[in-house]
Scaffold this motif. Structure first.
Motif, mmCIF file in Angstrom:
data_model
loop_
_atom_site.group_PDB
_atom_site.id
_atom_site.type_symbol
_atom_site.label_atom_id
_atom_site.label_comp_id
_atom_site.label_asym_id
_atom_site.label_seq_id
_atom_site.Cartn_x
_atom_site.Cartn_y
_atom_site.Cartn_z
ATOM 1 N N THR A 8 -5.246 2.185 3.595
ATOM 2 C CA THR A 8 -5.805 2.715 2.354
ATOM 3 C C THR A 8 -6.450 1.595 1.547
ATOM 4 N N PHE A 9 -7.278 1.969 0.602
ATOM 5 C CA PHE A 9 -7.920 1.057 -0.357
ATOM 6 C C PHE A 9 -8.863 0.052 0.287
ATOM 7 N N ASN A 10 -9.246 0.235 1.553
ATOM 8 C CA ASN A 10 -10.084 -0.749 2.234
ATOM 9 C C ASN A 10 -11.526 -0.728 1.771
ATOM 10 N N ASN A 11 -12.055 0.438 1.445
ATOM 11 C CA ASN A 11 -13.445 0.557 1.005
ATOM 12 C C ASN A 11 -13.488 1.376 -0.276
ATOM 13 N N ILE A 12 -12.549 1.119 -1.175
ATOM 14 C CA ILE A 12 -12.343 1.944 -2.360
ATOM 15 C C ILE A 12 -13.557 1.939 -3.291
ATOM 16 N N GLY A 13 -14.383 0.918 -3.229
ATOM 17 C CA GLY A 13 -15.563 0.867 -4.077
ATOM 18 C C GLY A 13 -16.721 1.712 -3.565
ATOM 19 N N ASN A 14 -16.516 2.419 -2.456
ATOM 20 C CA ASN A 14 -17.541 3.282 -1.889
ATOM 21 C C ASN A 14 -18.072 4.233 -2.960
ATOM 22 N N LEU A 15 -19.371 4.380 -3.030
ATOM 23 C CA LEU A 15 -19.977 5.157 -4.096
ATOM 24 C C LEU A 15 -20.023 6.654 -3.831
ATOM 25 N N LYS A 16 -19.465 7.105 -2.752
ATOM 26 C CA LYS A 16 -19.523 8.536 -2.451
ATOM 27 C C LYS A 16 -18.139 9.089 -2.206
ATOM 28 N N TYR A 17 -18.019 10.382 -2.476
ATOM 29 C CA TYR A 17 -16.823 11.123 -2.083
ATOM 30 C C TYR A 17 -17.073 11.512 -0.644
ATOM 31 N N LEU B 2 -0.055 2.447 -14.995
ATOM 32 C CA LEU B 2 -0.383 2.518 -13.565
ATOM 33 C C LEU B 2 -1.201 1.300 -13.148
ATOM 34 N N LYS B 3 -2.172 0.921 -13.956
ATOM 35 C CA LYS B 3 -3.004 -0.245 -13.638
ATOM 36 C C LYS B 3 -2.141 -1.503 -13.508
ATOM 37 N N ASP B 4 -1.193 -1.683 -14.425
ATOM 38 C CA ASP B 4 -0.309 -2.850 -14.364
ATOM 39 C C ASP B 4 0.572 -2.823 -13.117
ATOM 40 N N LEU B 5 1.138 -1.662 -12.806
ATOM 41 C CA LEU B 5 1.999 -1.551 -11.620
ATOM 42 C C LEU B 5 1.205 -1.791 -10.337
ATOM 43 N N LEU B 6 0.013 -1.240 -10.267
ATOM 44 C CA LEU B 6 -0.820 -1.457 -9.079
ATOM 45 C C LEU B 6 -1.251 -2.914 -8.981
ATOM 46 N N GLY B 7 -1.430 -3.561 -10.137
ATOM 47 C CA GLY B 7 -1.818 -4.966 -10.147
ATOM 48 C C GLY B 7 -0.778 -5.884 -9.536
ATOM 49 N N GLU B 8 0.463 -5.427 -9.493
ATOM 50 C CA GLU B 8 1.525 -6.204 -8.839
ATOM 51 C C GLU B 8 1.485 -6.043 -7.319
ATOM 52 N N LEU B 9 0.729 -5.064 -6.832
ATOM 53 C CA LEU B 9 0.733 -4.732 -5.412
ATOM 54 C C LEU B 9 -0.608 -4.962 -4.712
ATOM 55 N N LEU B 10 -1.694 -4.823 -5.462
ATOM 56 C CA LEU B 10 -3.038 -4.864 -4.887
ATOM 57 C C LEU B 10 -3.909 -5.883 -5.609
ATOM 58 N N GLU B 11 -4.994 -6.279 -4.974
ATOM 59 C CA GLU B 11 -5.926 -7.211 -5.585
ATOM 60 C C GLU B 11 -6.581 -6.564 -6.803
ATOM 61 N N GLU B 12 -6.969 -7.396 -7.760
ATOM 62 C CA GLU B 12 -7.533 -6.922 -9.027
ATOM 63 C C GLU B 12 -8.777 -6.064 -8.828
ATOM 64 N N ASP B 13 -9.676 -6.463 -7.921
ATOM 65 C CA ASP B 13 -10.900 -5.685 -7.704
ATOM 66 C C ASP B 13 -10.602 -4.313 -7.104
ATOM 67 N N ILE B 14 -9.563 -4.220 -6.296
ATOM 68 C CA ILE B 14 -9.179 -2.929 -5.722
ATOM 69 C C ILE B 14 -8.615 -2.021 -6.811
ATOM 70 N N VAL B 15 -7.792 -2.575 -7.685
ATOM 71 C CA VAL B 15 -7.223 -1.789 -8.786
ATOM 72 C C VAL B 15 -8.342 -1.290 -9.692
ATOM 73 N N TYR B 16 -9.282 -2.161 -10.035
ATOM 74 C CA TYR B 16 -10.401 -1.778 -10.896
ATOM 75 C C TYR B 16 -11.209 -0.645 -10.241
ATOM 76 N N ALA B 17 -11.564 -0.819 -8.970
ATOM 77 C CA ALA B 17 -12.362 0.193 -8.269
ATOM 78 C C ALA B 17 -11.601 1.515 -8.169
ATOM 79 N N ARG C 157 0.815 -1.199 0.000
ATOM 80 C CA ARG C 157 0.000 0.000 0.000
ATOM 81 C C ARG C 157 0.860 1.265 0.000
ATOM 82 N N GLU C 158 2.003 1.202 0.650
ATOM 83 C CA GLU C 158 2.906 2.360 0.631
ATOM 84 C C GLU C 158 3.438 2.604 -0.780
ATOM 85 N N ARG C 159 3.860 1.548 -1.445
ATOM 86 C CA ARG C 159 4.366 1.670 -2.816
ATOM 87 C C ARG C 159 3.238 2.096 -3.752
ATOM 88 N N ALA C 160 2.052 1.550 -3.571
ATOM 89 C CA ALA C 160 0.913 1.922 -4.401
ATOM 90 C C ALA C 160 0.608 3.415 -4.247
#
Length: 172
Positions: free
Chosen positions: A90-99, A128-143, A1-4
């Motif tokens: 970070t990225f724990n509830n990234i799919g949240n629908l609100k700002y 960026l998507k590819d680099l994050l994909g090496e660090l985070l789960e796919e659904d988190i990167v997508y969200a 998460r720090e690298r991301a």
């Protein structure tokens, strides 16, 4: 998460997360972040000494990465510049629908330009998507990518932020 967080800061033009790499030491993997010499921890700095724009950008950044642990001990200040540190929550509830952060009404012009530049480059988004994909789960990167693109599309030409449009884009 720090690298991301570092990669996102660099790609989107925030440029306040110190360079961060992944290292293995004694068979344990972790992140290693560049030390910001002579910086003050946020709680050591009087509010008037911190650039308002830097803190606004930090608020925006934290909302994009869903940082729920930003406090005055999780940023540094040196020469009026803000450095964001500690991105473990970070990225724990990234799919949240609100700002869900502070009501940001206007995006600083330089940041809005950098974000638009990122949005106009499919190559940068793919990297960026590819680099994050090496660090985070796919659904988190997508969200996250959906959140960023929706955020950028919600910045009006005068750099004001359309919260309703952002919420709508996230729901679609």
């Amino acid at each position: 998460r720090e690298r991301a967080a570092y990669l996102i800061s660099r790609f989107l033009g925030f440029d306040f997360v110190p360079p961060t790499v992944i290292k293995i030491v004694d068979r344990k993997e972790g992140s290693l972040q560049e030390f910001v010499e002579d910086a003050q921890v946020g709680w050591e700095v009087k509010n008037e000494d911190v650039l308002d724009e830097g803190m606004l950008k930090l608020t925006i950044f934290d909302n994009l990465i869903d940082n729920v642990d930003r406090h005055r001990g999780n940023y540094l200040v040196k020469g009026g510049r803000v450095f964001a540190i500690d991105h473990g929550h970070t990225f724990n509830n990234i799919g949240n629908l609100k700002y869900r952060g502070a009501n940001v009404d206007k995006i600083p012009a330089d940041l809005a330009d950098k974000l638009r530049s990122f949005a106009s480059s499919q190559e940068q988004q793919d990297i960026l998507k590819d680099l994050l994909g090496e660090l985070l789960e796919e659904d988190i990167v997508y969200a996250f990518m959906k959140r960023v693109v929706s955020f950028i599309k919600s910045i009006r030409p005068d750099n004001t932020f359309d919260h309703g449009k952002f919420d709508s884009l996230l729901r679609n």
